[in-house]
Design a protein around this motif. Structure first.
Motif, PDB file in Angstrom:
ATOM      1  N   GLU A  54      -6.080   1.234   0.984  1.00  9.23           N
ATOM      2  CA  GLU A  54      -6.041   1.299   2.442  1.00  9.23           C
ATOM      3  C   GLU A  54      -5.395   0.064   3.041  1.00  9.23           C
ATOM      4  OE1 GLU A  54      -9.952   1.839   3.980  1.00  9.23           O
ATOM      5  OE2 GLU A  54     -10.032   3.976   3.483  1.00  9.23           O
ATOM      6  N   ASP A  55      -4.737   0.280   4.192  1.00 14.66           N
ATOM      7  CA  ASP A  55      -4.262  -0.841   5.001  1.00 14.66           C
ATOM      8  C   ASP A  55      -5.454  -1.524   5.652  1.00 14.66           C
ATOM      9  OD1 ASP A  55      -1.553  -0.388   4.544  1.00 14.66           O
ATOM     10  OD2 ASP A  55      -1.440   1.083   6.153  1.00 14.66           O
ATOM     11  N   GLU A  56      -5.380  -2.822   5.793  1.00 18.41           N
ATOM     12  CA  GLU A  56      -6.413  -3.578   6.493  1.00 18.41           C
ATOM     13  C   GLU A  56      -5.748  -4.468   7.524  1.00 18.41           C
ATOM     14  OE1 GLU A  56      -9.632  -3.341   7.114  1.00 18.41           O
ATOM     15  OE2 GLU A  56     -10.537  -4.268   5.332  1.00 18.41           O
ATOM     16  N   LYS A  57      -6.360  -4.616   8.679  1.00 15.86           N
ATOM     17  CA  LYS A  57      -5.852  -5.554   9.671  1.00 15.86           C
ATOM     18  C   LYS A  57      -5.942  -6.978   9.109  1.00 15.86           C
ATOM     19  CE  LYS A  57      -5.177  -2.689  13.176  1.00 15.86           C
ATOM     20  NZ  LYS A  57      -3.870  -2.482  13.804  1.00 15.86           N
ATOM     21  N   ILE A  77       0.841  -1.196   0.000  1.00 13.48           N
ATOM     22  CA  ILE A  77       0.000   0.000   0.000  1.00 13.48           C
ATOM     23  C   ILE A  77       0.879   1.250   0.000  1.00 13.48           C
ATOM     24  CG2 ILE A  77      -1.748   1.304   1.267  1.00 13.48           C
ATOM     25  CD1 ILE A  77      -2.783  -1.249  -0.050  1.00 13.48           C
ATOM     26  N   GLU A  78       1.953   1.226   0.778  1.00  9.33           N
ATOM     27  CA  GLU A  78       2.885   2.358   0.802  1.00  9.33           C
ATOM     28  C   GLU A  78       3.525   2.570  -0.570  1.00  9.33           C
ATOM     29  OE1 GLU A  78       5.644   1.414   3.861  1.00  9.33           O
ATOM     30  OE2 GLU A  78       4.293   1.939   5.505  1.00  9.33           O
ATOM     31  N   ALA A  79       3.879   1.473  -1.233  1.00 10.08           N
ATOM     32  CA  ALA A  79       4.509   1.570  -2.553  1.00 10.08           C
ATOM     33  C   ALA A  79       3.551   2.174  -3.578  1.00 10.08           C
ATOM     34  CB  ALA A  79       4.964   0.186  -3.016  1.00 10.08           C
ATOM     35  N   ILE A  80       2.286   1.803  -3.515  1.00  8.18           N
ATOM     36  CA  ILE A  80       1.295   2.344  -4.449  1.00  8.18           C
ATOM     37  C   ILE A  80       1.096   3.839  -4.206  1.00  8.18           C
ATOM     38  CG2 ILE A  80      -1.161   2.288  -5.064  1.00  8.18           C
ATOM     39  CD1 ILE A  80      -1.056  -0.755  -4.573  1.00  8.18           C
ATOM     40  N   LYS A  81       1.123   4.234  -2.942  1.00  4.85           N
ATOM     41  CA  LYS A  81       0.917   5.645  -2.617  1.00  4.85           C
ATOM     42  C   LYS A  81       2.151   6.499  -2.912  1.00  4.85           C
ATOM     43  CE  LYS A  81      -2.598   4.887   0.952  1.00  4.85           C
ATOM     44  NZ  LYS A  81      -2.937   5.036   2.400  1.00  4.85           N
ATOM     45  N   SER A  82       3.333   5.875  -2.855  1.00  7.49           N
ATOM     46  CA  SER A  82       4.577   6.620  -3.115  1.00  7.49           C
ATOM     47  C   SER A  82       5.458   5.829  -4.074  1.00  7.49           C
ATOM     48  CB  SER A  82       5.322   6.872  -1.797  1.00  7.49           C
ATOM     49  OG  SER A  82       4.500   7.550  -0.867  1.00  7.49           O
ATOM     50  N   PRO A  83       5.030   5.676  -5.321  1.00  8.44           N
ATOM     51  CA  PRO A  83       5.746   4.806  -6.265  1.00  8.44           C
ATOM     52  C   PRO A  83       7.175   5.238  -6.554  1.00  8.44           C
ATOM     53  CG  PRO A  83       4.092   6.143  -7.396  1.00  8.44           C
ATOM     54  CD  PRO A  83       3.851   6.309  -5.934  1.00  8.44           C
ATOM     55  N   LEU A  84       7.464   6.540  -6.457  1.00  4.42           N
ATOM     56  CA  LEU A  84       8.818   7.006  -6.753  1.00  4.42           C
ATOM     57  C   LEU A  84       9.834   6.531  -5.728  1.00  4.42           C
ATOM     58  CD1 LEU A  84       8.124  10.657  -7.969  1.00  4.42           C
ATOM     59  CD2 LEU A  84       8.554   8.604  -9.345  1.00  4.42           C
ATOM     60  N   GLN A  85       9.361   6.096  -4.569  1.00  2.10           N
ATOM     61  CA  GLN A  85      10.261   5.576  -3.545  1.00  2.10           C
ATOM     62  C   GLN A  85      10.459   4.062  -3.674  1.00  2.10           C
ATOM     63  OE1 GLN A  85       9.080   6.896   0.392  1.00  2.10           O
ATOM     64  NE2 GLN A  85       8.493   8.924  -0.364  1.00  2.10           N
ATOM     65  N   TRP A  86       9.798   3.469  -4.659  1.00  2.00           N
ATOM     66  CA  TRP A  86       9.884   2.025  -4.856  1.00  2.00           C
ATOM     67  C   TRP A  86      10.221   1.736  -6.329  1.00  2.00           C
ATOM     68  CZ3 TRP A  86       8.821  -1.395  -0.688  1.00  2.00           C
ATOM     69  CH2 TRP A  86       8.358  -0.748   0.465  1.00  2.00           C
ATOM     70  N   LEU A  87      11.298   2.341  -6.810  1.00  2.00           N
ATOM     71  CA  LEU A  87      11.653   2.252  -8.227  1.00  2.00           C
ATOM     72  C   LEU A  87      11.971   0.826  -8.667  1.00  2.00           C
ATOM     73  CD1 LEU A  87      13.811   5.482  -8.621  1.00  2.00           C
ATOM     74  CD2 LEU A  87      11.419   5.108  -9.281  1.00  2.00           C
ATOM     75  N   ARG A  88      12.357   0.005  -7.727  1.00  2.00           N
ATOM     76  CA  ARG A  88      12.667  -1.384  -8.068  1.00  2.00           C
ATOM     77  C   ARG A  88      11.441  -2.095  -8.649  1.00  2.00           C
ATOM     78  NH1 ARG A  88      14.729  -5.965  -3.683  1.00  2.00           N
ATOM     79  NH2 ARG A  88      14.903  -7.696  -5.151  1.00  2.00           N
ATOM     80  N   HIS A  89      10.255  -1.634  -8.258  1.00  2.00           N
ATOM     81  CA  HIS A  89       9.018  -2.274  -8.713  1.00  2.00           C
ATOM     82  C   HIS A  89       8.220  -1.354  -9.631  1.00  2.00           C
ATOM     83  CE1 HIS A  89       9.839  -5.366  -5.744  1.00  2.00           C
ATOM     84  NE2 HIS A  89       9.928  -4.443  -4.805  1.00  2.00           N
ATOM     85  N   ARG A  90       8.919  -0.462 -10.328  1.00  2.00           N
ATOM     86  CA  ARG A  90       8.232   0.563 -11.120  1.00  2.00           C
ATOM     87  C   ARG A  90       7.373  -0.030 -12.233  1.00  2.00           C
ATOM     88  NH1 ARG A  90      13.670   1.000 -11.978  1.00  2.00           N
ATOM     89  NH2 ARG A  90      14.478   0.571 -14.075  1.00  2.00           N
ATOM     90  N   GLY A  91       7.756  -1.194 -12.764  1.00  2.00           N
ATOM     91  CA  GLY A  91       6.969  -1.797 -13.844  1.00  2.00           C
ATOM     92  C   GLY A  91       5.552  -2.130 -13.389  1.00  2.00           C
TER      93      GLY A  91
END
Length: 203
Positions: A155-158, A123-137
């Protein structure tokens, strides 16, 4: 015993009763709030809520992926499951599961959705994709699919609140259900669990 003493004792007992009940009420409130946080809850704005999960074991086995969509009343609109291969880790399996869910929902004509996963990092990667360039594809695929919706929120879910999606995803490998499957409503074998989540006050 004098009347003054009797009234004093009564007041003391009443104060103790209220103190005890206040403590009890607080505990009940705390437990209720905890249960609410740990259990599935519908969205309030009329959107569809879609829970997803990828059951990844290792890079050599299939991964079971599943999603289940419910309306703001808790009624299941659709659910789906599939088996994917060549997922090197759980993170990528979960991302591919989200892409699978988004593609399916778009094809079904859903325009407003809240997509929930218990995999916080995804969820964090989807919200901040530029911080997860390894998975940019894969993240680029998510960004492109977002354009197909009028509104979409991630959203995060328990983990406990994501139980239905987890159960469906686990059934892929457990029961050998490797064929892609999409259906209206919820799976019959999870009917009771879905009903309990829809009406938690009846538990």
């Amino acid at each position: 015993m004098s009347r003054v003493k009797l009234i004093g004792d009564m007041k003391e007992e009443i104060e103790q009763w209220f103190q005890l009940n206040n403590i009890s009420s607080s505990e009940v409130t705390a437990n209720t709030n905890l249960q609410h946080c740990e259990s599935w809850s519908p969205v309030e704005n009329g959107a569809i809520k879609c829970n997803v999960h990828a059951n990844w074991i290792n890079a050599h086995l299939h991964s079971g992926v599943a999603w289940i969509a419910r309306d703001h009343y808790g009624n299941v609109t659709h659910h789906a499951r599939d088996a994917i291969v060549h997922a090197p880790n759980h993170f990528i399996a979960e991302l591919r599961c989200i892409i699978y869910a988004m593609t399916s929902l778009s094809d079904l004509g859903v325009t407003s959705v809240i997509l929930s996963s218990d995999y916080t990092e995804v969820i964090e990667a989807i919200k901040s994709p530029l911080q997860w360039l390894r998975h940019r594809g894969l993240l680029q695929q998510v960004i492109q699919l977002k354009e197909k919706f009028q509104t979409i929120t991630f959203e995060d879910e328990k983990v406990a609140a994501n139980g239905i999606a987890r159960d469906i995803a686990r059934s892929v490998l457990r029961d050998g259900r490797f064929q892609s499957y999409l259906a209206m409503g919820g799976p019959s074998w999870l009917h009771d669990k879905i009903a309990r989540e829809k009406h938690p006050s009846n538990i």
